[in-house]
Design a protein around this motif. Structure first.
Motif, mmCIF file in Angstrom:
data_model
loop_
_atom_site.group_PDB
_atom_site.id
_atom_site.type_symbol
_atom_site.label_atom_id
_atom_site.label_comp_id
_atom_site.label_asym_id
_atom_site.label_seq_id
_atom_site.Cartn_x
_atom_site.Cartn_y
_atom_site.Cartn_z
ATOM 1 N N VAL A 44 41.681 101.500 -58.687
ATOM 2 C CA VAL A 44 40.791 100.404 -58.303
ATOM 3 C C VAL A 44 39.868 100.040 -59.463
ATOM 4 O O VAL A 44 39.628 98.854 -59.731
ATOM 5 C CB VAL A 44 39.973 100.773 -57.048
ATOM 6 C CG1 VAL A 44 38.907 99.717 -56.770
ATOM 7 C CG2 VAL A 44 40.890 100.917 -55.838
ATOM 8 N N THR B 270 44.335 104.812 -55.690
ATOM 9 C CA THR B 270 43.296 105.780 -56.005
ATOM 10 C C THR B 270 42.069 105.015 -56.495
ATOM 11 O O THR B 270 42.164 103.855 -56.912
ATOM 12 C CB THR B 270 43.740 106.754 -57.107
ATOM 13 O OG1 THR B 270 43.939 106.020 -58.331
ATOM 14 C CG2 THR B 270 45.046 107.449 -56.721
ATOM 15 N N ILE B 271 40.925 105.685 -56.473
ATOM 16 C CA ILE B 271 39.703 105.061 -56.987
ATOM 17 C C ILE B 271 39.861 104.713 -58.466
ATOM 18 O O ILE B 271 39.386 103.663 -58.922
ATOM 19 C CB ILE B 271 38.492 105.996 -56.773
ATOM 20 C CG1 ILE B 271 38.056 105.942 -55.305
ATOM 21 C CG2 ILE B 271 37.328 105.618 -57.664
ATOM 22 C CD1 ILE B 271 37.432 104.632 -54.861
ATOM 23 N N GLN C 286 30.443 101.545 -59.670
ATOM 24 C CA GLN C 286 30.599 102.822 -58.985
ATOM 25 C C GLN C 286 29.315 103.623 -59.130
ATOM 26 O O GLN C 286 28.899 103.976 -60.229
ATOM 27 C CB GLN C 286 31.779 103.605 -59.560
ATOM 28 C CG GLN C 286 32.084 104.894 -58.806
ATOM 29 C CD GLN C 286 33.349 105.593 -59.308
ATOM 30 O OE1 GLN C 286 33.800 105.339 -60.421
ATOM 31 N NE2 GLN C 286 33.906 106.481 -58.487
ATOM 32 N N TYR D 258 44.434 107.676 -49.995
ATOM 33 C CA TYR D 258 44.362 106.231 -49.841
ATOM 34 C C TYR D 258 42.981 105.717 -50.228
ATOM 35 O O TYR D 258 42.058 106.492 -50.496
ATOM 36 C CB TYR D 258 44.673 105.837 -48.388
ATOM 37 C CG TYR D 258 46.063 106.198 -47.944
ATOM 38 C CD1 TYR D 258 47.113 105.298 -48.099
ATOM 39 C CD2 TYR D 258 46.329 107.442 -47.373
ATOM 40 C CE1 TYR D 258 48.407 105.630 -47.698
ATOM 41 C CE2 TYR D 258 47.620 107.782 -46.975
ATOM 42 C CZ TYR D 258 48.650 106.872 -47.134
ATOM 43 O OH TYR D 258 49.919 107.190 -46.749
ATOM 44 N N VAL D 259 42.869 104.398 -50.253
ATOM 45 C CA VAL D 259 41.574 103.746 -50.434
ATOM 46 C C VAL D 259 41.377 102.780 -49.277
ATOM 47 O O VAL D 259 42.269 101.979 -48.969
ATOM 48 C CB VAL D 259 41.508 102.984 -51.778
ATOM 49 C CG1 VAL D 259 40.339 102.006 -51.799
ATOM 50 C CG2 VAL D 259 41.387 103.967 -52.941
ATOM 51 N N PHE E 237 35.228 99.569 -51.866
ATOM 52 C CA PHE E 237 36.448 100.373 -51.864
ATOM 53 C C PHE E 237 36.008 101.821 -51.637
ATOM 54 O O PHE E 237 35.155 102.331 -52.377
ATOM 55 C CB PHE E 237 37.188 100.275 -53.195
ATOM 56 C CG PHE E 237 37.675 98.897 -53.546
ATOM 57 C CD1 PHE E 237 38.934 98.455 -53.170
ATOM 58 C CD2 PHE E 237 36.876 98.043 -54.298
ATOM 59 C CE1 PHE E 237 39.394 97.194 -53.515
ATOM 60 C CE2 PHE E 237 37.321 96.772 -54.649
ATOM 61 C CZ PHE E 237 38.584 96.351 -54.257
ATOM 62 N N GLU E 238 36.594 102.474 -50.650
ATOM 63 C CA GLU E 238 36.200 103.839 -50.316
ATOM 64 C C GLU E 238 37.395 104.776 -50.399
ATOM 65 O O GLU E 238 38.430 104.548 -49.773
ATOM 66 C CB GLU E 238 35.627 103.888 -48.900
ATOM 67 C CG GLU E 238 35.220 105.293 -48.447
ATOM 68 C CD GLU E 238 34.807 105.354 -46.988
ATOM 69 O OE1 GLU E 238 34.413 106.442 -46.534
ATOM 70 O OE2 GLU E 238 34.888 104.308 -46.288
ATOM 71 N N SER E 239 37.261 105.850 -51.179
ATOM 72 C CA SER E 239 38.317 106.846 -51.292
ATOM 73 C C SER E 239 38.470 107.593 -49.970
ATOM 74 O O SER E 239 37.487 108.028 -49.366
ATOM 75 C CB SER E 239 37.988 107.834 -52.411
ATOM 76 O OG SER E 239 38.968 108.841 -52.505
ATOM 77 N N SER E 240 39.739 107.740 -49.519
ATOM 78 C CA SER E 240 40.012 108.423 -48.257
ATOM 79 C C SER E 240 41.320 109.185 -48.382
ATOM 80 O O SER E 240 42.400 108.622 -48.220
ATOM 81 C CB SER E 240 40.086 107.406 -47.108
ATOM 82 O OG SER E 240 40.396 108.029 -45.895
ATOM 83 N N THR F 240 43.754 99.804 -45.374
ATOM 84 C CA THR F 240 44.099 101.078 -45.993
ATOM 85 C C THR F 240 45.238 100.870 -46.986
ATOM 86 O O THR F 240 46.351 100.494 -46.605
ATOM 87 C CB THR F 240 44.513 102.112 -44.933
ATOM 88 O OG1 THR F 240 43.466 102.238 -43.971
ATOM 89 C CG2 THR F 240 44.778 103.469 -45.567
#
Length: 245
Positions: free
Chosen positions: A181, A177-178, A193, A161-162, A155-158, A173
């Motif tokens: 998640v 949020t992280i 993490q 969005y994630v 899972f990548e924070s962007s 997408t």
């Protein structure tokens, strides 16, 4: 499945509850009401309802007033509100729980599990269901995607969005949020993490070189300073060691 009704005059609040319900394997929505008067007239007298999620501050008819009429039609009543001052009033009308907005998935899930404890006889079945989760994909007009946790690499924070990286090279997408998640994967030990922007499945680590982790989809990142203790504990537990001298 636990049958749920949502009563809230704000669509974004309904969307927030629906997002958590979609992530919870035991819940099913059978009706949604934006107008409390509509709910008063149309919440079923005969259909079994396990949970009513109800806002308090609504026009024409408050949630406290509505609860007096609808309390007998549901097994559990959960108030959702942005106003903590209503807690005593909620207790007075036999509310079973009080979720203060904005609440996390962990708080939501803990509340459901407290009100409806899992029978040991059904635990295995529920665990099998929870091997998957549902998520709306922004890139496919919010199509709901069914994903297996085993298929998730990271899972990548962007921004807001994630991005969910999967082992079939998809990037989904999701409006998460992280932190949310972390709540969702908290019961799954393989997700850890090691960087503020990434939660990864340790099953999909390809190799570790110095301060860098490379995943099976070639995604790579450096271990964050604040996460080094977590990483060292993981490495200490997983790294094979020899007893030879």
């Amino acid at each position: 499945m636990l049958k749920c009704v949502i009563i809230d005059d704000e669509q974004f609040s309904i969307d927030a509850i629906l997002k958590y319900i979609n992530l919870h394997s035991r819940l099913e929505v059978i009706n949604i009401f934006l107008d409390p008067l509509d709910a008063l007239n149309n919440v079923s007298l005969t259909e079994h309802i396990d949970i009513i999620f109800m806002d308090i501050d609504m026009p024409n008819l408050t949630g406290i007033e509505l609860a007096k009429a609808l309390r007998s039609r549901t097994a559990k009543l959960i108030f959702t509100t942005s106003h903590s001052q209503y807690a005593f009033d909620a207790y007075e009308v036999d509310g079973d729980a009080f979720l203060l907005k904005p609440y996390t998935f962990a708080k939501f899930s803990t509340t459901i599990n407290r009100l409806f404890p899992v029978d040991e006889r059904t635990t295995n079945a529920i665990l099998k269901i929870s091997d998957h989760f549902l998520v709306k994909n922004k890139e496919e007009n919010l199509r709901i995607i069914n994903l297996a946790f085993d298929d998730v690499i990271a899972f990548e924070s962007s921004n807001n969005y994630v991005k969910i990286h999967t082992r079939d090279d998809r990037q989904i997408t999701a409006y998460l949020t992280i932190k949310e998640v972390l709540d969702i994967v908290s019961s799954r030990k393989e997700f850890l993490q090691f960087h503020r922007a990434f939660i990864i499945s340790t099953k999909h680590i390809n190799y570790i070189e110095g301060n860098s982790i490379r995943l099976t989809n070639k995604l790579a990142f450096n271990i964050g300073e604040r996460y080094k203790n977590t990483f060292n504990a993981f490495l200490s537990e997983q790294l094979l060691k020899t007893t030879r001298k």
